[in-house]
Design a protein around this motif. Structure first.
Motif, short mmCIF file in Angstrom:
data_model
loop_
_atom_site.label_atom_id
_atom_site.label_comp_id
_atom_site.label_asym_id
_atom_site.label_seq_id
_atom_site.Cartn_x
_atom_site.Cartn_y
_atom_site.Cartn_z
N TYR A 27 0.83 -1.20 0.00
CA TYR A 27 0.00 0.00 0.00
C TYR A 27 0.87 1.26 0.00
O TYR A 27 0.63 2.20 -0.77
N ALA A 28 1.88 1.29 0.85
CA ALA A 28 2.75 2.47 0.96
C ALA A 28 3.49 2.73 -0.36
O ALA A 28 3.59 3.88 -0.80
N ALA A 29 3.99 1.69 -0.98
CA ALA A 29 4.70 1.85 -2.25
C ALA A 29 3.77 2.41 -3.33
O ALA A 29 4.15 3.31 -4.09
N LEU A 31 1.04 4.20 -2.78
CA LEU A 31 0.71 5.57 -2.39
C LEU A 31 1.80 6.53 -2.83
O LEU A 31 1.52 7.58 -3.42
N CYS A 32 3.05 6.19 -2.57
CA CYS A 32 4.16 7.05 -2.97
C CYS A 32 4.23 7.18 -4.49
O CYS A 32 4.43 8.28 -5.02
N ALA A 33 4.08 6.06 -5.19
CA ALA A 33 4.13 6.09 -6.65
C ALA A 33 3.01 6.96 -7.21
O ALA A 33 3.23 7.77 -8.13
N GLU A 34 1.82 6.82 -6.67
CA GLU A 34 0.70 7.63 -7.14
C GLU A 34 0.94 9.11 -6.87
O GLU A 34 0.66 9.96 -7.73
N GLY A 35 1.47 9.44 -5.70
CA GLY A 35 1.79 10.82 -5.39
C GLY A 35 2.82 11.39 -6.35
O GLY A 35 2.71 12.53 -6.81
N GLY A 36 3.82 10.59 -6.67
CA GLY A 36 4.84 11.03 -7.62
C GLY A 36 4.25 11.32 -8.99
O GLY A 36 4.56 12.34 -9.61
N GLU A 37 3.40 10.42 -9.46
CA GLU A 37 2.77 10.60 -10.77
C GLU A 37 1.80 11.78 -10.77
O GLU A 37 1.82 12.61 -11.67
N ARG A 38 0.94 11.84 -9.78
CA ARG A 38 -0.10 12.88 -9.72
C ARG A 38 0.49 14.28 -9.64
O ARG A 38 -0.02 15.21 -10.26
N ARG A 79 -3.36 8.25 3.52
CA ARG A 79 -2.28 7.51 4.20
C ARG A 79 -2.78 6.26 4.91
O ARG A 79 -2.00 5.39 5.29
N ASN A 80 -4.08 6.14 5.13
CA ASN A 80 -4.70 4.91 5.65
C ASN A 80 -4.06 4.44 6.96
O ASN A 80 -3.74 3.27 7.12
N GLY A 81 -3.83 5.37 7.87
CA GLY A 81 -3.28 5.03 9.18
C GLY A 81 -1.77 5.02 9.25
O GLY A 81 -1.21 4.85 10.34
N LEU A 82 -1.08 5.16 8.14
CA LEU A 82 0.38 5.19 8.16
C LEU A 82 0.87 6.51 8.73
O LEU A 82 0.24 7.55 8.54
#
Length: 117
Positions: A27-29, A31-38, A79-82
């Motif tokens: 999930y974290a990976a 999330l980071c990838a999506e943030g980078g792309e977006r 972040r779903n609790g992270l």
């Protein structure tokens, strides 16, 4: 005990470190990838080991003041609790990880010994 500081947009550059474990790495990976792309941001490696002052596995997002106001609420909502450490990049590593350290979610005690702290 000090209250957790929420991120504030008052620095030129930042790192966001998304912390995760073996159960949340996928999930974290993503999330980071999506943030980078977006947001068109540079994303660091997904570290499944302890790196630097970070006491948990982490992935780093590199961004500046221009992206702050869009990225931080987006990241907080997803972040779903992270726990996410957001810190300034001023050139003073100890200050960046103490005075200018902000949190989404629960704070985590950092290993500051490497900075002489």
């Amino acid at each position: 005990m000090n209250a957790v500081q929420r991120p504030v947009n008052k620095h030129k550059a930042y790192h966001a470190h998304v912390y995760f474990d073996e159960h949340s790495v996928t999930y974290a990976a993503a999330l980071c990838a999506e943030g980078g792309e977006r947001f068109g941001l540079q994303i660091g490696r997904v570290h499944e080991k302890l790196v630097g002052p970070h006491p948990r596995w982490s992935c780093q997002i590199i961004f500046g003041t221009r992206d702050f106001d869009a990225l931080i609420p987006w990241l907080d909502e997803r972040r779903n609790g992270l726990s996410v450490l957001v810190h300034a990049l001023t050139g003073n590593d100890l200050n960046d990880h103490t005075l200018y350290a902000y949190w989404l979610g629960d704070s985590v005690e950092l290993n500051l010994a490497m900075f002489g702290g």
